[in-house]
Design an enzyme around this catalytic site. Structure first.
Site, mmCIF file in Angstrom:
data_model
loop_
_atom_site.group_PDB
_atom_site.id
_atom_site.type_symbol
_atom_site.label_atom_id
_atom_site.label_comp_id
_atom_site.label_asym_id
_atom_site.label_seq_id
_atom_site.Cartn_x
_atom_site.Cartn_y
_atom_site.Cartn_z
ATOM 1 N N LEU A 195 0.862 -1.183 0.000
ATOM 2 C CA LEU A 195 0.000 0.000 0.000
ATOM 3 C C LEU A 195 0.896 1.230 0.000
ATOM 4 O O LEU A 195 1.907 1.271 0.703
ATOM 5 C CB LEU A 195 -0.892 0.029 1.239
ATOM 6 C CG LEU A 195 -2.171 -0.815 1.240
ATOM 7 C CD1 LEU A 195 -2.851 -0.712 2.605
ATOM 8 C CD2 LEU A 195 -3.129 -0.385 0.141
ATOM 9 N N ASP A 196 0.528 2.246 -0.774
ATOM 10 C CA ASP A 196 1.271 3.497 -0.752
ATOM 11 C C ASP A 196 1.265 4.073 0.661
ATOM 12 O O ASP A 196 0.328 3.829 1.435
ATOM 13 C CB ASP A 196 0.637 4.513 -1.706
ATOM 14 C CG ASP A 196 0.847 4.146 -3.170
ATOM 15 O OD1 ASP A 196 1.791 3.396 -3.467
ATOM 16 O OD2 ASP A 196 0.047 4.621 -4.008
#
EC number: 5.4.99.25
Length: 300
Positions: free
Chosen positions: A46-47
């Protein structure tokens, strides 16, 4: 003889509800420290700005990571219409604007080509490698790249809310390798108004949901304590999308030694499956004529 790993030989999945502002790697390192585990990994980055499900595998569960990585995932996100950024999200610099604001019908129509089997160009700021370098490193140096489009399966992509003309809330279920930021960018381009992701949350990933996730604060509070172990899910959850075959006692013993082992239940010839003994995973492999031929063996 190989050097023995330091830490606990503990195995299972921990579902973390990742907060914004921290990298996926940092979460994995914190989980490994909190459990004192020998080995840890995650199933799908996930960013840093994104929140939601980050499934962290410990010990033998790391052998099941590919199956969660390949599983369908669901994302809820807000698109800011009228602005494009160099990162395709709110962390970047605005590089183009538009006064155009499409109505709901126009958005619905523009979403249709983004469903099914599509080709998607990753964001300039992404971890894709270009001649051995990460794209985000090249982008940070001020260079633009022609990134190759990659296949992506989008099972569903729907408009779920419209708070105001500037924003559209969407939900997407997709397969491995999808970039939500690219969806926002391409939607804005198709609508002729530009767009970027304002916020993003992964609500589920394979069998894991955000509702069951533990916070980073709770991980820190319970670190090095037996209570934290109660949050672990069995490694077998990582095999939920594969057929389960029951091994005979003799078959289980052979499988643990890396040899084909007899199973009592069957699957399609040549199908990937996993064998269990007393409900616990013994091995993953290919089913052929009453036996499982192992590719991965789990250490008890």
């Amino acid at each position: 003889m190989g050097r023995k790993r330091k830490g606990r030989a503990i195995s299972g999945w921990l579902v973390v509800d990742k907060p914004a502002g921290i990298t996926s790697t940092s979460v994995v390192n914190k989980v490994r420290w909190a459990f004192g585990a020998q080995k840890a990994g995650h199933a799908g980055t996930l960013d840093p700005a994104a929140t939601g499900v980050l499934a962290v595998a410990l010990g033998e569960a790391t052998k099941t990571v590919p199956y969660i990585t390949d599983a369908l995932k669901c994302y809820r996100f807000m698109v800011r219409l009228g602005q494009a950024t160099n990162t395709d999200d709110a962390e970047g610099t605005v590089i183009a604007t538009s006064d155009a604001r499409p109505d709901d019908a126009a958005i619905e129509a523009a979403l249709a080509p983004l469903r099914g089997d599509i080709l998607q160009v990753p964001p300039q700021f992404s971890a894709v490698k270009v001649e051995g370098e990460r794209a985000y490193d090249i982008a940070r140096a001020g260079e633009e790249m022609d990134l190759a489009a990659r296949p992506l399966f989008v099972e569903s992509l729907v408009l779920v809310g419209r708070p105001d003309p500037d924003h559209a809330e969407l939900e997407m279920v997709c397969g491995k390798g999808g970039y939500v930021r690219s969806i926002a960018r391409d939607l804005g381009t198709a609508l002729g108004c530009h767009g970027h992701v304002l916020w993003l949350r992964r609500t589920w990933s394979g069998p894991f949901t955000a509702e069951e996730g533990i916070s980073v604060e709770e991980i820190e509070r319970l670190a090095q304590q037996p209570e934290l172990d109660a949050h672990l899910r069995p490694l077998e959850m990582g095999l939920a999308d594969l057929p389960q075959l029951v091994a005979t006692p003799e078959g289980a013993a052979r499988l643990r030694n890396g040899n084909p082992g007899m199973v009592l239940t069957g699957a399609e010839y040549g199908e990937e499956a996993w064998a269990s003994e007393n409900g616990r995973a013994v091995a993953v492999g290919t089913y052929k004529a009453g036996e499982l031929h192992p590719s991965r063996v789990f250490v008890a």
